[in-house]
Write a protein that holds these residues in place. Structure first.
Motif, short mmCIF file in Angstrom:
data_model
loop_
_atom_site.label_atom_id
_atom_site.label_comp_id
_atom_site.label_asym_id
_atom_site.label_seq_id
_atom_site.Cartn_x
_atom_site.Cartn_y
_atom_site.Cartn_z
N ALA A 20 -2.11 -14.58 9.38
CA ALA A 20 -2.33 -14.58 8.17
C ALA A 20 -1.01 -15.06 7.34
O ALA A 20 -1.33 -15.82 6.25
CB ALA A 20 -2.24 -13.29 7.73
N TYR A 21 0.28 -15.14 8.06
CA TYR A 21 1.36 -15.86 7.51
C TYR A 21 1.07 -17.40 7.52
O TYR A 21 1.39 -18.22 6.31
CB TYR A 21 2.57 -15.55 8.53
N VAL A 22 0.34 -17.99 8.30
CA VAL A 22 -0.04 -19.49 8.51
C VAL A 22 -0.98 -19.83 7.07
O VAL A 22 -0.87 -20.40 6.20
CB VAL A 22 -0.47 -19.95 9.68
N TYR A 23 -1.97 -18.77 7.13
CA TYR A 23 -3.18 -19.08 6.17
C TYR A 23 -3.03 -18.65 4.94
O TYR A 23 -3.45 -19.10 3.98
CB TYR A 23 -4.53 -18.43 6.82
N GLY A 24 -2.11 -17.70 4.65
CA GLY A 24 -1.55 -17.18 3.52
C GLY A 24 -0.67 -18.46 2.61
O GLY A 24 -0.80 -18.68 1.89
N GLY A 25 0.17 -19.01 3.30
CA GLY A 25 0.79 -20.32 3.28
C GLY A 25 -0.56 -21.30 2.43
O GLY A 25 -0.26 -21.71 1.35
N THR A 26 -1.55 -21.56 3.23
CA THR A 26 -2.59 -22.34 2.76
C THR A 26 -3.06 -21.75 1.44
O THR A 26 -3.35 -22.48 0.51
CB THR A 26 -3.71 -22.43 3.61
N ALA A 27 -3.13 -20.45 1.49
CA ALA A 27 -3.96 -19.92 0.18
C ALA A 27 -2.58 -20.08 -1.07
O ALA A 27 -3.30 -20.53 -2.35
CB ALA A 27 -4.07 -18.30 0.39
N LEU A 28 -1.54 -20.00 -0.85
CA LEU A 28 -0.55 -20.23 -1.78
C LEU A 28 -0.39 -21.52 -2.15
O LEU A 28 -0.20 -21.71 -3.37
CB LEU A 28 0.82 -19.69 -1.35
N ASP A 29 -0.47 -22.48 -1.31
CA ASP A 29 -0.40 -23.87 -1.59
C ASP A 29 -1.77 -24.22 -2.58
O ASP A 29 -1.61 -24.94 -3.57
CB ASP A 29 -0.63 -24.72 -0.51
N ALA A 30 -2.88 -23.70 -2.13
CA ALA A 30 -4.10 -23.83 -2.92
C ALA A 30 -4.04 -23.26 -4.33
O ALA A 30 -4.36 -23.91 -5.13
CB ALA A 30 -5.28 -23.50 -2.08
N MET A 31 -3.47 -22.09 -4.57
CA MET A 31 -3.15 -21.62 -5.63
C MET A 31 -2.29 -22.31 -6.46
O MET A 31 -2.64 -22.70 -7.82
CB MET A 31 -2.34 -20.22 -5.53
N GLU A 32 -1.16 -22.92 -6.29
CA GLU A 32 -0.23 -23.72 -6.83
C GLU A 32 -1.19 -24.87 -7.41
O GLU A 32 -1.08 -25.39 -8.54
CB GLU A 32 0.81 -24.19 -6.20
N GLU A 33 -2.19 -25.77 -6.64
CA GLU A 33 -2.56 -26.78 -7.04
C GLU A 33 -3.76 -26.32 -8.14
O GLU A 33 -3.88 -27.09 -9.19
CB GLU A 33 -3.70 -27.36 -5.80
#
Length: 117
Positions: free
Chosen positions: A96-109
């Motif tokens: 979840a730490y890895v995929y949470g980072g994906t979610a936050l990166d997408a959020m920023e975009e």
């Protein structure tokens, strides 16, 4: 760069194709989806954030992007999304730490052009 926006466009295209080709089961799933996530005892935004938490936990990037977009449309703030990611990490640890980072990166975009929320 619109990496996640392009992925979301492709996901939407695939949803349309699947719904068209699968017939009744596809339509039934969409009906279930709409019914389960509408405002009720819990507001729609909360339900989208819950879906985002589960999507991170089960490591489904398409689900992450779709429910992130829907949560943002429902008014979720950066802080609410970050807390949702943190909750997923509590429940699912390293993945979840890895995929949470994906979610936050997408959020920023996805929120980048809308300014800070």
């Amino acid at each position: 760069m619109a990496y996640y926006k392009e992925k979301l466009d492709k996901i939407s295209q695939n949803y349309g194709l699947l719904t068209e080709m699968s017939g009744e089961p596809g339509k039934d799933f969409l009906s279930l989806h709409a019914s389960a996530l509408k405002d009720g005892a819990l507001p729609h935004k909360s339900k989208e954030l819950m879906c985002l938490c589960v999507a991170i936990s089960i490591r489904c990037e398409g689900c992450i992007l779709d429910h992130l977009r829907n949560a943002i449309k429902a008014g979720a703030t950066r802080e609410e999304i970050v807390e949702t990611v943190n909750t997923a990490i509590v429940m699912s640890g390293g993945p979840a730490y890895v995929y949470g980072g994906t979610a936050l990166d997408a959020m920023e975009e996805l929120l980048g052009s809308e300014g800070k929320k």
